[in-house]
Write a protein that holds these residues in place. Sequence first.
Motif, PDB file in Angstrom:
ATOM      1  N   UNK A 150     -43.161  30.523  -4.235  1.00 51.67           N
ATOM      2  CA  UNK A 150     -43.148  30.441  -4.840  1.00 51.67           C
ATOM      3  C   UNK A 150     -44.079  29.065  -6.076  1.00 51.67           C
ATOM      4  N   UNK A 151     -44.833  29.619  -6.972  1.00 52.43           N
ATOM      5  CA  UNK A 151     -46.127  27.774  -7.663  1.00 52.43           C
ATOM      6  C   UNK A 151     -45.348  28.544  -9.632  1.00 52.43           C
ATOM      7  N   UNK A 152     -44.288  27.574  -8.994  1.00 54.30           N
ATOM      8  CA  UNK A 152     -43.490  27.242  -9.890  1.00 54.30           C
ATOM      9  C   UNK A 152     -44.521  26.584 -11.543  1.00 54.30           C
ATOM     10  N   UNK A 153     -45.760  25.329 -11.435  1.00 50.13           N
ATOM     11  CA  UNK A 153     -45.447  25.027 -12.320  1.00 50.13           C
ATOM     12  C   UNK A 153     -46.651  26.425 -12.795  1.00 50.13           C
ATOM     13  N   UNK A 154     -47.736  26.617 -12.220  1.00 44.53           N
ATOM     14  CA  UNK A 154     -48.659  28.027 -12.712  1.00 44.53           C
ATOM     15  C   UNK A 154     -48.391  29.034 -13.032  1.00 44.53           C
ATOM     16  N   UNK A 155     -46.584  29.176 -12.404  1.00 44.09           N
ATOM     17  CA  UNK A 155     -46.706  30.572 -12.425  1.00 44.09           C
ATOM     18  C   UNK A 155     -47.085  31.595 -11.801  1.00 44.09           C
ATOM     19  N   UNK A 156     -46.496  31.401 -10.393  1.00 45.87           N
ATOM     20  CA  UNK A 156     -47.781  31.912  -9.654  1.00 45.87           C
ATOM     21  C   UNK A 156     -46.822  32.419  -8.782  1.00 45.87           C
ATOM     22  N   UNK A 157     -47.068  34.067  -8.322  1.00 47.93           N
ATOM     23  CA  UNK A 157     -46.219  34.130  -6.933  1.00 47.93           C
ATOM     24  C   UNK A 157     -47.432  34.879  -5.990  1.00 47.93           C
ATOM     25  N   UNK A 158     -46.919  33.935  -5.114  1.00 41.49           N
ATOM     26  CA  UNK A 158     -47.841  34.778  -3.284  1.00 41.49           C
ATOM     27  C   UNK A 158     -46.987  35.732  -2.492  1.00 41.49           C
ATOM     28  N   UNK A 159     -47.301  36.559  -2.227  1.00 40.91           N
ATOM     29  CA  UNK A 159     -46.617  38.058  -1.706  1.00 40.91           C
ATOM     30  C   UNK A 159     -47.010  39.073  -0.778  1.00 40.91           C
ATOM     31  N   UNK A 160     -46.212  39.049   0.631  1.00 43.58           N
ATOM     32  CA  UNK A 160     -46.746  39.441   2.197  1.00 43.58           C
ATOM     33  C   UNK A 160     -46.831  40.620   0.829  1.00 43.58           C
ATOM     34  N   UNK A 161     -47.562  41.870   1.443  1.00 43.77           N
ATOM     35  CA  UNK A 161     -47.914  43.053   1.062  1.00 43.77           C
ATOM     36  C   UNK A 161     -48.167  43.749   2.299  1.00 43.77           C
ATOM     37  N   UNK A 162     -47.415  45.012   3.083  1.00 44.08           N
ATOM     38  CA  UNK A 162     -48.487  45.379   4.127  1.00 44.08           C
ATOM     39  C   UNK A 162     -47.633  47.419   3.563  1.00 44.08           C
ATOM     40  N   UNK A 163     -48.525  48.393   4.292  1.00 46.29           N
ATOM     41  CA  UNK A 163     -48.191  49.443   4.121  1.00 46.29           C
ATOM     42  C   UNK A 163     -48.011  49.769   5.146  1.00 46.29           C
ATOM     43  N   UNK A 164     -47.693  50.755   5.713  1.00 47.29           N
ATOM     44  CA  UNK A 164     -46.905  51.380   6.781  1.00 47.29           C
ATOM     45  C   UNK A 164     -46.714  53.031   6.530  1.00 47.29           C
ATOM     46  N   UNK A 173     -51.859  45.509   5.495  1.00 47.01           N
ATOM     47  CA  UNK A 173     -51.703  44.412   5.712  1.00 47.01           C
ATOM     48  C   UNK A 173     -52.317  43.116   4.894  1.00 47.01           C
ATOM     49  N   UNK A 174     -51.871  42.552   4.213  1.00 44.24           N
ATOM     50  CA  UNK A 174     -52.410  41.606   3.684  1.00 44.24           C
ATOM     51  C   UNK A 174     -51.749  40.627   2.658  1.00 44.24           C
ATOM     52  N   UNK A 175     -52.293  40.591   1.382  1.00 46.75           N
ATOM     53  CA  UNK A 175     -51.107  39.490   0.653  1.00 46.75           C
ATOM     54  C   UNK A 175     -51.943  39.169  -1.098  1.00 46.75           C
ATOM     55  N   UNK A 176     -50.723  39.792  -1.591  1.00 39.94           N
ATOM     56  CA  UNK A 176     -51.282  39.202  -3.366  1.00 39.94           C
ATOM     57  C   UNK A 176     -50.924  38.193  -3.533  1.00 39.94           C
ATOM     58  N   UNK A 177     -51.410  37.606  -5.018  1.00 35.09           N
ATOM     59  CA  UNK A 177     -51.123  36.588  -5.724  1.00 35.09           C
ATOM     60  C   UNK A 177     -51.477  37.069  -7.014  1.00 35.09           C
ATOM     61  N   UNK A 178     -50.334  36.690  -7.917  1.00 32.99           N
ATOM     62  CA  UNK A 178     -49.835  37.303  -8.794  1.00 32.99           C
ATOM     63  C   UNK A 178     -49.552  36.273 -10.039  1.00 32.99           C
ATOM     64  N   UNK A 179     -49.807  36.450 -11.158  1.00 34.57           N
ATOM     65  CA  UNK A 179     -48.898  35.631 -12.528  1.00 34.57           C
ATOM     66  C   UNK A 179     -47.589  36.179 -13.036  1.00 34.57           C
TER      67      UNK A 179
END
Length: 138
Positions: A107-121, A130-136
């Motif tokens: 969680x990146x407070x200053x930019x209101x960003x989140x990094x998320x592990x993303x998995x589909x099974x 398998x992956x990783x997402x960045x969102x605001x």
Amino acid sequence: MVQDRQFAEIQVGDTASMSKTVSEYDVYTYAGITGDFNPVHINSEFAKTSLFKERIAHGMLSAGFISAVLGTTLPGANTIYLGQELAFKAPVKIGDTVTATVEVIEKIEAKHRLILKTVVTNQEGTIVIDGKATVMKK
């Protein structure tokens, strides 16, 4: 129902998921919308000669389920997708039930960003993406 979690409410370790059985209709509709008519997806005779010996769903169709979780559940409405890393690990076959799961890993407070592990099974627990997402998030 779409959730709209506020950035302050979201914590590292939060998870959410959704499941969907991939149908023939889904594959044909995705092909029509995107123009991706690769015969491995839509032509059963061709697919018999392919690596997987049968038709498989588009990889990006399954990746779209990650987007669905991000936009409807975690973080939810008002989420802006900034980036996504994907590794396709196994095919999704028509009739498979896939589960897309996201987990907040940073969680990146200053930019209101989140990094998320993303998995589909799939229904057997095999990781298909398998992956990783960045969102605001507002």
